[in-house]
Design an enzyme around this catalytic site. Structure first.
Site, PDB file in Angstrom:
ATOM      1  N   TYR A 164       0.861  -1.181   0.000  1.00 44.61           N
ATOM      2  CA  TYR A 164       0.000   0.000   0.000  1.00 44.61           C
ATOM      3  C   TYR A 164       0.898   1.230   0.000  1.00 44.61           C
ATOM      4  CZ  TYR A 164      -3.722   3.116   1.766  1.00 44.61           C
ATOM      5  OH  TYR A 164      -4.642   4.116   1.942  1.00 44.61           O
ATOM      6  N   CYS A 165       0.768   2.071  -1.021  1.00 45.37           N
ATOM      7  CA  CYS A 165       1.695   3.187  -1.224  1.00 45.37           C
ATOM      8  C   CYS A 165       0.975   4.528  -1.118  1.00 45.37           C
ATOM      9  CB  CYS A 165       2.372   3.063  -2.583  1.00 45.37           C
ATOM     10  SG  CYS A 165       3.325   1.547  -2.807  1.00 45.37           S
ATOM     11  N   PHE A 197       8.591   4.303   3.513  1.00 49.02           N
ATOM     12  CA  PHE A 197       8.176   3.362   4.569  1.00 49.02           C
ATOM     13  C   PHE A 197       7.170   2.329   4.056  1.00 49.02           C
ATOM     14  CE2 PHE A 197       8.593   7.590   6.846  1.00 49.02           C
ATOM     15  CZ  PHE A 197       9.914   7.402   7.221  1.00 49.02           C
ATOM     16  N   GLU A 404      -0.756   3.702   9.853  1.00 47.77           N
ATOM     17  CA  GLU A 404      -2.204   3.721   9.558  1.00 47.77           C
ATOM     18  C   GLU A 404      -2.858   4.993  10.110  1.00 47.77           C
ATOM     19  OE1 GLU A 404      -2.224   1.667   7.472  1.00 47.77           O
ATOM     20  OE2 GLU A 404      -2.631  -0.400   8.015  1.00 47.77           O
TER      21      GLU A 404
END
Length: 422
Positions: A164-165, A197, A404
């Site tokens: 997930y970017c 990250f 998140e």
């Protein structure tokens, strides 16, 4: 959905039986073995029989397939591809993806229960599986039929892995200010920029990328899928991290990276909305991983207190530590209740779902880190040794308060909801 859940349960139970009898040598010091689950913290409370079966399968997989290796994965920074593929054979590669493209079709609460259980065996690996699941869900939910059929089956089986970017070097909490550009050129987008990250970066096969196709702000962001091997896609060095060492983290770099317009999920300008909807579930998932770590650490602390002697008696006789253990158990159970309520709210698409997901992530990751840290303190000097699992739980879940959406951003979301005029 009930039929899909029953079919998935049957598949999970059947596949699990194929390895449930394996014998493995276990170093008792580095693996979170316990004397059994105390009734007051039993994570099966309040679950249906079907959910208890999912949970049992996940707990058993964690104990047999993950816990014996979690210290080695951490120390040697091993990305346990084959273990994750065995988890996917149980339906854990696309837990809340629809069954027609290979998913298990389970609910958000089912998912939380599974991730909590898996995390007792290895938080870092489970956290990556949770991110992979989020990516698969994004494609399943916002992709068209062709995209769903092209990407989801391999993701659900974990033959291919996803990343997930969203985060960039200059835009972390302020995600809407991202700079990675995607300029239209005929039937393609040309991407330039970098992401920071990224869990699975360099090893994953599919990258769900938020990029700027329009003007400034959230409305100028779109979501595209970039496949490994695409010209112009490269990766930074593997980051050295405090925890989460069983999953690689790298920068993902786009230099005139040509991606077909057909790889865009949803409409142009919908990307930020897609990203936030993915993160609502991601926050429950990562909070659930924190629950698993805290659950393991409460039991590890209890077991240590039962056998460790000081001043002529076991630590379990010390009232201060008795009270400390009671506080840890209470924090664990309160966190679990909050996470599960948020999972129900998201599943039901309730108006309070976003705030509850933020509350659950904020509360559970803070409280569960405290539980693990206190468990380390109860272990004394032993807790600081890498021969003991408690220190790895502490290192692995510290980052849950950051990713998140940082817990500071969670406070912003919650307060904004509270202060919005009705």
């Amino acid at each position: 959905m009930a039929a899909a859940g029953a079919a998935s349960l049957s598949r999970i139970s059947r596949l699990f039986s194929s390895f449930s009898c394996r014998k493995q040598r276990i170093n008792v010091k580095i693996i979170p073995q316990t004397r059994g689950i105390s009734s007051c913290i039993d994570p099966a409370h309040g679950l249906t029989d079907e959910q208890k079966e999912f949970q049992k399968v996940a707990f058993d997989f964690a104990a047999k397939e993950m816990a014996p290796h979690m210290a080695e994965w951490d120390h040697k920074e091993i990305f346990p591809v084959e273990t994750m593929r065995r988890a996917a054979q149980l339906g854990f590669g696309g837990i809340y993806v629809q069954p027609d493209v290979g998913g298990s079709g389970l609910s958000r609460l089912d998912t939380s229960v599974i991730f909590e259980a898996l995390s007792t065996g290895c938080v870092s690996t489970t956290a990556y599986i949770s991110i992979h699941n989020m990516c698969a869900w994004v494609i399943d939910t916002f992709g068209n039929t062709e995209q769903r059929e092209r990407f989801c089956p391999d993701l659900c089986s974990m033959e291919k892995f996803a990343s997930y970017c969203l985060t960039e070097p200059g835009s972390g909490s302020d995600a809407a200010s991202l700079l990675t550009s995607a300029h239209r050129s005929g039937d393609n987008y040309v991407l330039n920029g970098s992401k920071a990250f990224i869990s699975g970066g360099g090893d994953a096969d599919v990258y769900v990328v938020m990029c700027r196709t329009g003007g400034k702000g959230a409305k100028g962001i779109s979501c595209v899928v970039v496949e490994k091997g695409t010209a112009g896609l490269s990766f930074g060095k593997k980051e050295r991290k405090m925890g989460w060492n069983s999953q690689p983290t790298r920068a993902v770099i786009f230099e005139d990276c040509v991606v077909p317009v057909n790889n865009r999920l949803g409409d142009e300008g919908q990307g930020f909305s897609i990203a936030m909807k993915g993160l609502n579930g991601g926050r429950i998932n990562i909070a659930s991983c924190s629950l698993g770590a805290a659950h393991a650490c409460v039991q590890l602390a209890r077991d240590h207190m039962m056998v460790r002697k000081q001043f002529g008696e076991t630590l379990s006789k010390n009232q201060f530590l008795q009270f400390k253990l009671a506080e840890m158990a209470s924090q664990l159970v309160a966190s679990r209740l909050m996470v599960r309520e948020a999972a129900r709210a998201l599943q039901e698409n309730r108006s309070d779902a976003v705030s509850l997901c933020s509350m659950a992530k904020l509360f559970a990751t803070d409280q569960c880190f405290n539980v693990c840290n206190e468990a380390l303190q109860i272990h004394g000097g032993y807790g600081y040794l890498k021969d003991y699992a408690v220190q790895q739980f502490v290192r692995d879940i510290r980052v849950h308060q950051i990713l998140e959406g940082t817990n500071e951003v969670m406070r912003m979301i919650i307060s904004r909801d509270l202060l919005t005029e009705l």
